[in-house]
Design a protein around this motif. Structure first.
Motif, PDB file in Angstrom:
ATOM      1  N   MET A   1       0.844  -1.189   0.000  1.00 51.54           N
ATOM      2  CA  MET A   1       0.000   0.000   0.000  1.00 51.54           C
ATOM      3  C   MET A   1       0.880   1.240   0.000  1.00 51.54           C
ATOM      4  O   MET A   1       1.870   1.319   0.718  1.00 51.54           O
ATOM      5  CB  MET A   1      -0.893   0.021   1.251  1.00 51.54           C
ATOM      6  CG  MET A   1      -1.831  -1.167   1.378  1.00 51.54           C
ATOM      7  SD  MET A   1      -3.050  -1.236   0.059  1.00 51.54           S
ATOM      8  CE  MET A   1      -3.894   0.321   0.284  1.00 51.54           C
ATOM      9  N   GLU A   2       0.479   2.219  -0.823  1.00 50.97           N
ATOM     10  CA  GLU A   2       1.278   3.446  -0.892  1.00 50.97           C
ATOM     11  C   GLU A   2       0.415   4.575  -1.430  1.00 50.97           C
ATOM     12  O   GLU A   2      -0.429   4.367  -2.301  1.00 50.97           O
ATOM     13  CB  GLU A   2       2.486   3.232  -1.802  1.00 50.97           C
ATOM     14  CG  GLU A   2       3.474   4.385  -1.803  1.00 50.97           C
ATOM     15  CD  GLU A   2       4.766   4.038  -2.528  1.00 50.97           C
ATOM     16  OE1 GLU A   2       5.613   4.927  -2.677  1.00 50.97           O
ATOM     17  OE2 GLU A   2       4.910   2.858  -2.943  1.00 50.97           O
ATOM     18  N   ARG A  59       3.644   4.529   3.088  1.00 51.58           N
ATOM     19  CA  ARG A  59       3.638   3.177   2.552  1.00 51.58           C
ATOM     20  C   ARG A  59       3.614   2.173   3.702  1.00 51.58           C
ATOM     21  O   ARG A  59       4.121   2.432   4.807  1.00 51.58           O
ATOM     22  CB  ARG A  59       4.863   2.920   1.672  1.00 51.58           C
ATOM     23  CG  ARG A  59       6.192   3.109   2.354  1.00 51.58           C
ATOM     24  CD  ARG A  59       7.359   2.899   1.403  1.00 51.58           C
ATOM     25  NE  ARG A  59       8.633   3.241   2.024  1.00 51.58           N
ATOM     26  CZ  ARG A  59       9.326   2.433   2.819  1.00 51.58           C
ATOM     27  NH1 ARG A  59       8.874   1.205   3.067  1.00 51.58           N
ATOM     28  NH2 ARG A  59      10.471   2.822   3.344  1.00 51.58           N
ATOM     29  N   ALA A  60       2.990   1.058   3.438  1.00 51.96           N
ATOM     30  CA  ALA A  60       2.917  -0.030   4.405  1.00 51.96           C
ATOM     31  C   ALA A  60       2.599  -1.315   3.644  1.00 51.96           C
ATOM     32  O   ALA A  60       2.064  -1.278   2.528  1.00 51.96           O
ATOM     33  CB  ALA A  60       1.840   0.235   5.449  1.00 51.96           C
ATOM     34  N   ARG A  61       2.914  -2.423   4.234  1.00 56.33           N
ATOM     35  CA  ARG A  61       2.620  -3.701   3.574  1.00 56.33           C
ATOM     36  C   ARG A  61       1.121  -3.957   3.550  1.00 56.33           C
ATOM     37  O   ARG A  61       0.586  -4.448   2.557  1.00 56.33           O
ATOM     38  CB  ARG A  61       3.352  -4.830   4.305  1.00 56.33           C
ATOM     39  CG  ARG A  61       3.288  -6.176   3.577  1.00 56.33           C
ATOM     40  CD  ARG A  61       4.185  -7.199   4.227  1.00 56.33           C
ATOM     41  NE  ARG A  61       3.801  -7.471   5.596  1.00 56.33           N
ATOM     42  CZ  ARG A  61       2.870  -8.367   5.968  1.00 56.33           C
ATOM     43  NH1 ARG A  61       2.226  -9.057   5.034  1.00 56.33           N
ATOM     44  NH2 ARG A  61       2.585  -8.548   7.230  1.00 56.33           N
ATOM     45  N   LEU A  62       0.441  -3.598   4.667  1.00 58.27           N
ATOM     46  CA  LEU A  62      -0.999  -3.762   4.761  1.00 58.27           C
ATOM     47  C   LEU A  62      -1.647  -2.425   5.093  1.00 58.27           C
ATOM     48  O   LEU A  62      -1.050  -1.586   5.787  1.00 58.27           O
ATOM     49  CB  LEU A  62      -1.365  -4.783   5.847  1.00 58.27           C
ATOM     50  CG  LEU A  62      -0.830  -6.206   5.653  1.00 58.27           C
ATOM     51  CD1 LEU A  62      -1.155  -7.065   6.863  1.00 58.27           C
ATOM     52  CD2 LEU A  62      -1.404  -6.827   4.381  1.00 58.27           C
ATOM     53  N   GLU A  63      -2.868  -2.226   4.647  1.00 56.18           N
ATOM     54  CA  GLU A  63      -3.542  -0.932   4.795  1.00 56.18           C
ATOM     55  C   GLU A  63      -3.748  -0.539   6.246  1.00 56.18           C
ATOM     56  O   GLU A  63      -3.710   0.642   6.598  1.00 56.18           O
ATOM     57  CB  GLU A  63      -4.894  -0.963   4.074  1.00 56.18           C
ATOM     58  CG  GLU A  63      -5.597   0.390   4.044  1.00 56.18           C
ATOM     59  CD  GLU A  63      -6.872   0.335   3.225  1.00 56.18           C
ATOM     60  OE1 GLU A  63      -7.494   1.384   3.053  1.00 56.18           O
ATOM     61  OE2 GLU A  63      -7.246  -0.755   2.767  1.00 56.18           O
ATOM     62  N   GLN A  65      -1.854  -1.132   8.807  1.00 57.41           N
ATOM     63  CA  GLN A  65      -0.628  -0.940   9.575  1.00 57.41           C
ATOM     64  C   GLN A  65      -0.333   0.542   9.758  1.00 57.41           C
ATOM     65  O   GLN A  65      -0.838   1.396   9.026  1.00 57.41           O
ATOM     66  CB  GLN A  65       0.540  -1.612   8.863  1.00 57.41           C
ATOM     67  CG  GLN A  65       0.462  -3.132   8.881  1.00 57.41           C
ATOM     68  CD  GLN A  65       1.648  -3.769   8.172  1.00 57.41           C
ATOM     69  OE1 GLN A  65       2.105  -3.272   7.149  1.00 57.41           O
ATOM     70  NE2 GLN A  65       2.131  -4.881   8.703  1.00 57.41           N
ATOM     71  N   GLY A  67       2.500   2.115   9.225  1.00 56.70           N
ATOM     72  CA  GLY A  67       3.165   2.563   8.007  1.00 56.70           C
ATOM     73  C   GLY A  67       4.302   3.542   8.237  1.00 56.70           C
ATOM     74  O   GLY A  67       4.546   4.006   9.348  1.00 56.70           O
TER      75      GLY A  67
END
Length: 243
Positions: A1-2, A59-63, A65, A67
């Protein structure tokens, strides 16, 4: 996610030894937090003052989080605020109220735009209290507690409005107030846009909006205590009425 967005910094808190968690209000992603690595460094510290405008990338791996943020400064308002007591009190009130009531990650583009416009007026003492009052009325509306000032709740008339029901937020005329007049809140003409700037009227209006912030908005948030920064700003406006 970004994503990438602009944002108004509401505050920061330490995260580990060298990082900060930034709490920012953005037009497209609402109030959104993220970690700024190295946020306590000399590179970042001067730009991380409440009310400052930032170019934010998140940015984060999952929405869901927390981030990571990367930031670039766009506009600092610290110098203007520090040079004027009213501006400093006003800036503190704005960021405190936003931090108090905004839910996480819910966009409020109208409120964001009015907040940005208000903060850009910092230092213009002659117009700032009125601009702040209008912002606070927008804040109530956007949070679901807007005042209905179009017509009298009792008679339906749309002129000679003089009071507001403290329960419903609806306007009332002097003739419609009847035996309830002592229980109603004042509705100064400045709230209707019917009079020029007047500090006494603005002060009265802020006490009226303050009722709805404290007794309706704060109640909906679990009776959280209001930020003291708002009372400090109202006190500063009151000083303007005693030159």
């Amino acid at each position: 996610m970004e994503w990438r967005d602009t944002g108004i910094l509401l505050g920061t808190r330490k995260h580990g030894e060298t990082s900060l968690v930034l709490d920012a209000f953005t037009p497209n992603h609402g109030r959104h937090a993220g970690v700024l690595r190295g946020g306590v460094s000399r590179k970042h510290t001067p730009h991380l003052q409440p009310g400052g405008q930032l170019d934010l990338s998140w940015r984060a791996r999952l929405e869901d989080q927390l981030g990571i943020y990367t930031v670039e400064p766009l506009r600092s308002r610290a110098a203007v605020a520090m040079a004027d007591r009213l501006a400093l009190a006003g800036l503190n009130a704005v960021v405190a109220l936003l931090g108090f009531c905004l839910p996480d990650r819910a966009p409020y583009p109208t409120l964001y735009k009015q907040t940005e416009d208000l903060l850009d007026l910092l230092g213009q003492t002659d117009i700032w209290p009125l601009a702040y009052l209008r912002w606070e009325m927008t804040l109530l509306e956007q949070m679901g507690f807007g005042l209905d000032l179009n017509a009298c709740a009792v008679t339906g008339a749309n002129d000679h409005l003089a009071f507001i029901s403290p329960r419903t937020g609806r306007a009332v005329t002097a003739s419609g107030a009847g035996e309830w007049v002592d229980k109603l809140l004042p509705l100064p003409p400045v709230m209707l846009g019917d009079s020029p700037r007047d500090e006494l009227e603005i002060l009265t209006a802020l006490k009226t909006t303050g009722h709805f912030i404290e007794n309706h908005l704060a109640t909906s948030l679990g009776n959280k205590p209001l930020p003291t920064a708002r009372a400090a700003f109202v006190d500063r406006v009151e000083l303007m009425t005693h030159p």
